[in-house]
Design a protein around this motif. Sequence first.
Motif, PDB file in Angstrom:
ATOM      1  N   PHE A 132       0.854  -1.186   0.000  1.00  0.00           N
ATOM      2  CA  PHE A 132       0.000   0.000   0.000  1.00  0.00           C
ATOM      3  C   PHE A 132       0.892   1.239   0.000  1.00  0.00           C
ATOM      4  CE2 PHE A 132      -2.729  -3.374   1.124  1.00  0.00           C
ATOM      5  CZ  PHE A 132      -4.000  -3.001   0.727  1.00  0.00           C
ATOM      6  N   VAL A 133       0.721   2.067  -1.033  1.00  0.00           N
ATOM      7  CA  VAL A 133       1.652   3.168  -1.286  1.00  0.00           C
ATOM      8  C   VAL A 133       0.891   4.476  -1.432  1.00  0.00           C
ATOM      9  CG1 VAL A 133       3.455   4.040  -2.813  1.00  0.00           C
ATOM     10  CG2 VAL A 133       3.175   1.563  -2.509  1.00  0.00           C
ATOM     11  N   PRO A 134       1.195   5.508  -0.620  1.00  0.00           N
ATOM     12  CA  PRO A 134       0.579   6.814  -0.830  1.00  0.00           C
ATOM     13  C   PRO A 134       1.193   7.513  -2.037  1.00  0.00           C
ATOM     14  CG  PRO A 134       2.149   6.921   0.978  1.00  0.00           C
ATOM     15  CD  PRO A 134       2.090   5.478   0.549  1.00  0.00           C
ATOM     16  N   LEU A 135       0.357   8.129  -2.841  1.00  0.00           N
ATOM     17  CA  LEU A 135       0.805   8.875  -4.020  1.00  0.00           C
ATOM     18  C   LEU A 135       0.165  10.254  -4.005  1.00  0.00           C
ATOM     19  CD1 LEU A 135       2.043   9.353  -6.814  1.00  0.00           C
ATOM     20  CD2 LEU A 135       0.135   8.049  -7.809  1.00  0.00           C
ATOM     21  N   ALA A 136       1.003  11.288  -3.902  1.00  0.00           N
ATOM     22  CA  ALA A 136       0.532  12.674  -3.903  1.00  0.00           C
ATOM     23  C   ALA A 136       0.620  13.253  -5.299  1.00  0.00           C
ATOM     24  CB  ALA A 136       1.362  13.512  -2.929  1.00  0.00           C
ATOM     25  N   ALA A 149       2.517  19.417 -13.821  1.00  0.00           N
ATOM     26  CA  ALA A 149       1.993  18.314 -13.023  1.00  0.00           C
ATOM     27  C   ALA A 149       3.110  17.758 -12.143  1.00  0.00           C
ATOM     28  CB  ALA A 149       1.442  17.217 -13.923  1.00  0.00           C
ATOM     29  N   PHE A 150       2.769  17.404 -10.916  1.00  0.00           N
ATOM     30  CA  PHE A 150       3.747  16.911  -9.945  1.00  0.00           C
ATOM     31  C   PHE A 150       3.219  15.644  -9.278  1.00  0.00           C
ATOM     32  CE2 PHE A 150       3.903  21.508 -10.205  1.00  0.00           C
ATOM     33  CZ  PHE A 150       5.243  21.793 -10.378  1.00  0.00           C
ATOM     34  N   VAL A 151       4.097  14.682  -9.081  1.00  0.00           N
ATOM     35  CA  VAL A 151       3.748  13.462  -8.348  1.00  0.00           C
ATOM     36  C   VAL A 151       4.868  13.124  -7.379  1.00  0.00           C
ATOM     37  CG1 VAL A 151       2.307  12.503 -10.195  1.00  0.00           C
ATOM     38  CG2 VAL A 151       4.751  11.934 -10.119  1.00  0.00           C
ATOM     39  N   ALA A 152       4.513  12.420  -6.316  1.00  0.00           N
ATOM     40  CA  ALA A 152       5.515  11.909  -5.369  1.00  0.00           C
ATOM     41  C   ALA A 152       4.945  10.675  -4.688  1.00  0.00           C
ATOM     42  CB  ALA A 152       5.880  12.963  -4.331  1.00  0.00           C
ATOM     43  N   PHE A 153       5.737   9.611  -4.674  1.00  0.00           N
ATOM     44  CA  PHE A 153       5.338   8.365  -4.031  1.00  0.00           C
ATOM     45  C   PHE A 153       5.916   8.304  -2.618  1.00  0.00           C
ATOM     46  CE2 PHE A 153       5.403   7.671  -8.558  1.00  0.00           C
ATOM     47  CZ  PHE A 153       4.306   6.863  -8.816  1.00  0.00           C
ATOM     48  N   GLY A 154       5.120   7.793  -1.683  1.00  0.00           N
ATOM     49  CA  GLY A 154       5.607   7.542  -0.342  1.00  0.00           C
ATOM     50  C   GLY A 154       6.153   6.132  -0.224  1.00  0.00           C
ATOM     51  N   GLU A 155       6.532   5.746   0.986  1.00  0.00           N
ATOM     52  CA  GLU A 155       7.078   4.417   1.230  1.00  0.00           C
ATOM     53  C   GLU A 155       5.957   3.378   1.292  1.00  0.00           C
ATOM     54  OE1 GLU A 155      10.277   3.484   1.324  1.00  0.00           O
ATOM     55  OE2 GLU A 155      10.694   5.555   0.707  1.00  0.00           O
ATOM     56  N   PRO A 156       6.202   2.167   0.778  1.00  0.00           N
ATOM     57  CA  PRO A 156       5.168   1.124   0.807  1.00  0.00           C
ATOM     58  C   PRO A 156       5.016   0.502   2.190  1.00  0.00           C
ATOM     59  CG  PRO A 156       7.193   0.254  -0.125  1.00  0.00           C
ATOM     60  CD  PRO A 156       7.429   1.729   0.109  1.00  0.00           C
ATOM     61  N   GLU A 157       3.819   0.007   2.450  1.00  0.00           N
ATOM     62  CA  GLU A 157       3.540  -0.768   3.652  1.00  0.00           C
ATOM     63  C   GLU A 157       2.834  -2.059   3.230  1.00  0.00           C
ATOM     64  OE1 GLU A 157       2.411   1.761   7.382  1.00  0.00           O
ATOM     65  OE2 GLU A 157       1.348   2.575   5.657  1.00  0.00           O
ATOM     66  N   ARG A 158       3.171  -3.149   3.869  1.00  0.00           N
ATOM     67  CA  ARG A 158       2.525  -4.428   3.583  1.00  0.00           C
ATOM     68  C   ARG A 158       1.132  -4.452   4.211  1.00  0.00           C
ATOM     69  NH1 ARG A 158       4.579  -7.792  -0.179  1.00  0.00           N
ATOM     70  NH2 ARG A 158       6.637  -7.309   0.675  1.00  0.00           N
ATOM     71  N   ARG A 177      -0.457   9.110   6.374  1.00  0.00           N
ATOM     72  CA  ARG A 177       0.659   8.820   5.477  1.00  0.00           C
ATOM     73  C   ARG A 177       0.567   9.637   4.197  1.00  0.00           C
ATOM     74  NH1 ARG A 177       3.842   4.110   5.929  1.00  0.00           N
ATOM     75  NH2 ARG A 177       4.696   4.973   4.009  1.00  0.00           N
ATOM     76  N   LEU A 178      -0.622   9.667   3.586  1.00  0.00           N
ATOM     77  CA  LEU A 178      -0.799  10.432   2.350  1.00  0.00           C
ATOM     78  C   LEU A 178      -0.674  11.927   2.616  1.00  0.00           C
ATOM     79  CD1 LEU A 178      -1.398  10.694  -0.628  1.00  0.00           C
ATOM     80  CD2 LEU A 178      -3.836  10.366  -0.131  1.00  0.00           C
ATOM     81  N   THR A 179      -1.197  12.402   3.742  1.00  0.00           N
ATOM     82  CA  THR A 179      -1.086  13.825   4.085  1.00  0.00           C
ATOM     83  C   THR A 179       0.379  14.238   4.199  1.00  0.00           C
ATOM     84  OG1 THR A 179      -3.203  13.797   5.260  1.00  0.00           O
ATOM     85  CG2 THR A 179      -1.692  15.590   5.781  1.00  0.00           C
ATOM     86  N   GLY A 180       1.205  13.391   4.793  1.00  0.00           N
ATOM     87  CA  GLY A 180       2.621  13.707   4.925  1.00  0.00           C
ATOM     88  C   GLY A 180       3.308  13.861   3.578  1.00  0.00           C
ATOM     89  N   VAL A 181       2.990  12.968   2.627  1.00  0.00           N
ATOM     90  CA  VAL A 181       3.588  13.069   1.293  1.00  0.00           C
ATOM     91  C   VAL A 181       3.067  14.308   0.575  1.00  0.00           C
ATOM     92  CG1 VAL A 181       3.964  11.876  -0.899  1.00  0.00           C
ATOM     93  CG2 VAL A 181       3.798  10.557   1.205  1.00  0.00           C
TER      94      VAL A 181
END
Length: 241
Positions: A132-136, A149-158, A177-181
């Motif tokens: 499960f990966v947050p994507l901003a 356009a801008f994107v940033a991926f957060g760290e994955p969690e199982r 998690r998504l808010t932080g990214v």
Amino acid sequence: MNALWIPPWGIPGFAGEAAPIVLYTNHPAWWDAATYILAADAFFPARQSYAPIDAEMLTTYGFMKRIGAYGIDLESPRGAADFLAASADILTLDDAAIWLAAQGRFMDVRTRPIGLRAGVARLPEIAPHALFVPLAMEYQFWEQRGAEAFVAFGEPERGADLLALDREARRTHLEERLTGVLDRLSADVAARDPARFETVLSGAAGVGGIYGLWKRALAAMKGERYEAAHGRRPHSGDDRS
């Protein structure tokens, strides 16, 4: 769009893992579908990408089924059950990626709390093996007429690790998690400094660049010939572009 940008800290390093991925994202604009397609091609070219969309919209734009869209109605209990069942089937595939607009409606990137829908918190229950990966995502105007356009991926969690939390605590955790990214990406975007980013895709404004690529992809999905000029409709027949 002038370009698609990503900060070095937001580049995903888990694309090759042998597990399905759920990319849960904010939902800032109509452009999100195009951003999903471009990001999938750039960062997950070996994966099969899917995205739940409004069932009524899928009826109108039936060609989207051919690129991984599946219809849902999250306003009803039956629709939520159908979403979970369809997602469970997809997440049996180790090379699958689900791109999920987890807010469920368009929302400004500055809105807090970001308000994730409950469905994203239920997915670990049906796919504990998934990542499960947050994507901003964000869109802003800098120096050019078109937007950036801008994107940033957060760290994955199982998913199995997320099951240590009850469902509401899990939703809150994913939202945080998504808010932080989002906050970190927005700080870089607000600095208006290209040196903070790497270019994923760029091109001339207008019919070229990202817009041209998007129009070309739409034409191919519909089995039509792509015409680059403004005001011309694609013609049926072989695509030799």
